[in-house]
Design a protein around this motif. Structure first.
Motif, PDB file in Angstrom:
ATOM      1  N   ALA A   1       0.826  -1.206   0.000  1.00  0.00           N
ATOM      2  CA  ALA A   1       0.000   0.000   0.000  1.00  0.00           C
ATOM      3  C   ALA A   1       0.863   1.259   0.000  1.00  0.00           C
ATOM      4  N   LEU A   2       1.967   1.226   0.752  1.00  0.00           N
ATOM      5  CA  LEU A   2       2.875   2.379   0.765  1.00  0.00           C
ATOM      6  C   LEU A   2       3.486   2.605  -0.616  1.00  0.00           C
ATOM      7  N   VAL A   3       3.890   1.505  -1.279  1.00  0.00           N
ATOM      8  CA  VAL A   3       4.468   1.624  -2.611  1.00  0.00           C
ATOM      9  C   VAL A   3       3.446   2.197  -3.585  1.00  0.00           C
ATOM     10  N   ALA A   4       2.208   1.701  -3.506  1.00  0.00           N
ATOM     11  CA  ALA A   4       1.153   2.202  -4.393  1.00  0.00           C
ATOM     12  C   ALA A   4       0.896   3.691  -4.137  1.00  0.00           C
ATOM     13  N   ALA A   5       0.917   4.085  -2.857  1.00  0.00           N
ATOM     14  CA  ALA A   5       0.688   5.487  -2.525  1.00  0.00           C
ATOM     15  C   ALA A   5       1.829   6.377  -3.007  1.00  0.00           C
ATOM     16  N   GLY A   6       3.034   5.791  -3.117  1.00  0.00           N
ATOM     17  CA  GLY A   6       4.179   6.587  -3.554  1.00  0.00           C
ATOM     18  C   GLY A   6       4.345   6.658  -5.056  1.00  0.00           C
ATOM     19  N   MET A   7       3.508   5.954  -5.806  1.00  0.00           N
ATOM     20  CA  MET A   7       3.614   5.970  -7.266  1.00  0.00           C
ATOM     21  C   MET A   7       3.477   7.370  -7.875  1.00  0.00           C
ATOM     22  N   PRO A   8       2.525   8.193  -7.409  1.00  0.00           N
ATOM     23  CA  PRO A   8       2.456   9.555  -7.958  1.00  0.00           C
ATOM     24  C   PRO A   8       3.735  10.356  -7.751  1.00  0.00           C
ATOM     25  N   ILE A   9       4.375  10.153  -6.583  1.00  0.00           N
ATOM     26  CA  ILE A   9       5.632  10.852  -6.315  1.00  0.00           C
ATOM     27  C   ILE A   9       6.717  10.359  -7.269  1.00  0.00           C
ATOM     28  N   LEU A  10       6.741   9.026  -7.483  1.00  0.00           N
ATOM     29  CA  LEU A  10       7.709   8.464  -8.421  1.00  0.00           C
ATOM     30  C   LEU A  10       7.479   9.005  -9.824  1.00  0.00           C
ATOM     31  N   TRP A  11       6.219   9.099 -10.223  1.00  0.00           N
ATOM     32  CA  TRP A  11       5.893   9.596 -11.565  1.00  0.00           C
ATOM     33  C   TRP A  11       6.368  11.034 -11.751  1.00  0.00           C
ATOM     34  N   MET A  12       6.184  11.861 -10.729  1.00  0.00           N
ATOM     35  CA  MET A  12       6.582  13.266 -10.828  1.00  0.00           C
ATOM     36  C   MET A  12       8.093  13.435 -10.897  1.00  0.00           C
ATOM     37  N   ASN A  13       8.837  12.461 -10.362  1.00  0.00           N
ATOM     38  CA  ASN A  13      10.294  12.570 -10.342  1.00  0.00           C
ATOM     39  C   ASN A  13      10.964  11.782 -11.455  1.00  0.00           C
ATOM     40  N   MET A  14      10.176  11.164 -12.311  1.00  0.00           N
ATOM     41  CA  MET A  14      10.741  10.425 -13.440  1.00  0.00           C
ATOM     42  C   MET A  14      11.164  11.383 -14.538  1.00  0.00           C
ATOM     43  N   HIS A  15      12.181  10.971 -15.305  1.00  0.00           N
ATOM     44  CA  HIS A  15      12.598  11.765 -16.458  1.00  0.00           C
ATOM     45  C   HIS A  15      11.540  11.641 -17.561  1.00  0.00           C
ATOM     46  N   ASN A  16      11.572  12.581 -18.480  1.00  0.00           N
ATOM     47  CA  ASN A  16      10.567  12.592 -19.542  1.00  0.00           C
ATOM     48  C   ASN A  16      10.584  11.310 -20.372  1.00  0.00           C
TER      49      ASN A  16
END
Length: 387
Positions: free
Chosen positions: A209-224
């Motif tokens: 659940a923590l990993v799923a909740a952190g997906m938006p943060i990961l998406w925002m910090n990914m390169h284009n």
């Protein structure tokens, strides 16, 4: 009455064994060398087949095959050396190996060699050029296994938090190179150690659940380009001449091979250079086009046999460190295969994961065979270890 009937039943159930003659069973050459013959044979067959496919995928450049064969030779020598060492040696040197690996990742960030738009390599001019993050695929799970070996199992929340820090630091240093594929594999390899240590389903669900909740943060910090890979995975035809080109060409190559394939060196997508990265990440598409469904099934069966044999060896370990680290080594090998095949066939996003011991590359081959060497060492020395 027969002689057998004259023997009391108690002796029939528990026959008296003859006294030990004192002559020990003679060890085979494989036991003396601390090698598993079946696993070694399957690895050699895999590497030989890989060289065959590489010759076609590299545009029939014998230089590439010779270079890869020499790397295999170095990797096999390293595997043999590691198989001779007692697993207690790996346990004792785990903190140093982890610390040196972190130092090399920091050195990459400061003075790394740039290639293909990423800073992932360290180069000693005229000597060697290597990728430290590949080595940490072994270094990180090694450190986690060494730490958990001293803990009460199943691990408590505090121990899991420490493991998260051990895993997180090198994963972040690798991700910012940027190398998302290697960082994810590194995290997966180390996380497998924690899972093998025994976690409750509640804790696993909480972490998920923590990993799923952190997906938006990961998406925002990914390169284009990393975001584009995910979008291309969801809809490859949205940009068929751009980001979707790799997946479209690889699936076309695999599909055009049919059941029996077009024949060795006869693939059109690969030989006419429609297929990008055909000698590295997408080499299985070359195999599928030239050897068809039958060739791909043979390869997958060989991988399955290697994984099965590795799991059997890992299951025979008699100490905590051996079970955790050996299990992580072989399961990580399985993840390599699964991710690469899924990536090339379009069921997973493209993350730049080579096909184990088939794709062109030196550091990856050395790391993989080093892991198998450690696995054989753990199996060969299993009776000498104590928890």
């Amino acid at each position: 009455m027969s002689p057998w009937q004259s023997i009391p039943r108690s002796f029939r159930r528990h026959p008296v064994r003859p006294p030990d003659s004192g002559i020990a069973r003679r060890k085979s050459i494989w036991e003396r060398l601390h090698l598993d013959p079946w696993l070694l044979l399957m690895l050699l067959v895999l590497m030989a087949g890989g060289l065959l496919v590489l010759y076609s995928a590299s545009g029939q450049r014998i230089e590439s095959v010779i270079a890869q064969a020499s790397r295999f030779g170095i990797a096999l020598a390293g595997m043999f050396v590691l198989a001779q060492l007692n697993p207690s040696t790996f346990l004792r040197w785990a903190p140093l190996a982890y610390g040196v690996g972190l130092a090399m990742l920091l050195a990459v960030e400061i003075a790394g060699d740039i290639g293909m738009g990423a800073k992932r390599w360290l180069e000693i001019p005229g000597v060697i050029r290597f990728q430290p993050s590949e080595m940490m695929k072994l270094g990180v799970p090694l450190m986690v296994a060494a730490y958990l070996n001293r803990c009460q199992l199943p691990p408590r929340f505090r121990d899991i938090a420490v493991c998260a820090v051990i895993i997180g630091v090198p994963v972040v240093l690798t991700a910012i190179q940027p190398d998302l594929g290697t960082s994810l594999l590194m995290a997966a390899a180390a996380t497998l150690v924690v899972l093998l240590a025994g976690l409750s389903w509640r804790l696993i669900a909480f972490v998920a659940a923590l990993v799923a909740a952190g997906m938006p943060i990961l998406w925002m910090n990914m390169h284009n380009y990393q975001r584009q890979r995910v979008l291309t995975f969801l809809d490859p035809d949205s940009d068929p001449l751009g980001s979707g080109w790799n997946i479209i060409q690889s699936t076309t190559a695999i599909g055009s091979g049919g059941v029996w394939g077009k024949g060795w060196l006869e693939g059109t997508q690969s030989q006419l250079e429609f297929l990008p990265e055909r000698h590295t990440d997408f080499i299985i598409a070359v195999l599928g086009e030239e050897f068809g469904l039958v060739g791909m099934l043979v390869l997958l069966v060989l991988y399955t046999l290697i994984v099965s044999r590795g799991l059997w060896l890992a299951a025979g370990s008699q100490d905590t460190f051996g079970r955790l680290f050996a299990g992580s080594i072989i399961l990580t090998f399985f993840i390599y295969v699964f991710v690469n095949v899924g990536m090339v066939s379009g069921i997973l996003p493209v993350v730049g994961v080579p096909l184990p011991l088939v794709s062109y590359g030196g550091t990856s081959s050395v790391t993989l065979l080093a892991g198998f060497g450690i696995l054989m060492s753990i199996h060969a020395h299993r009776r000498l270890l104590s928890r």
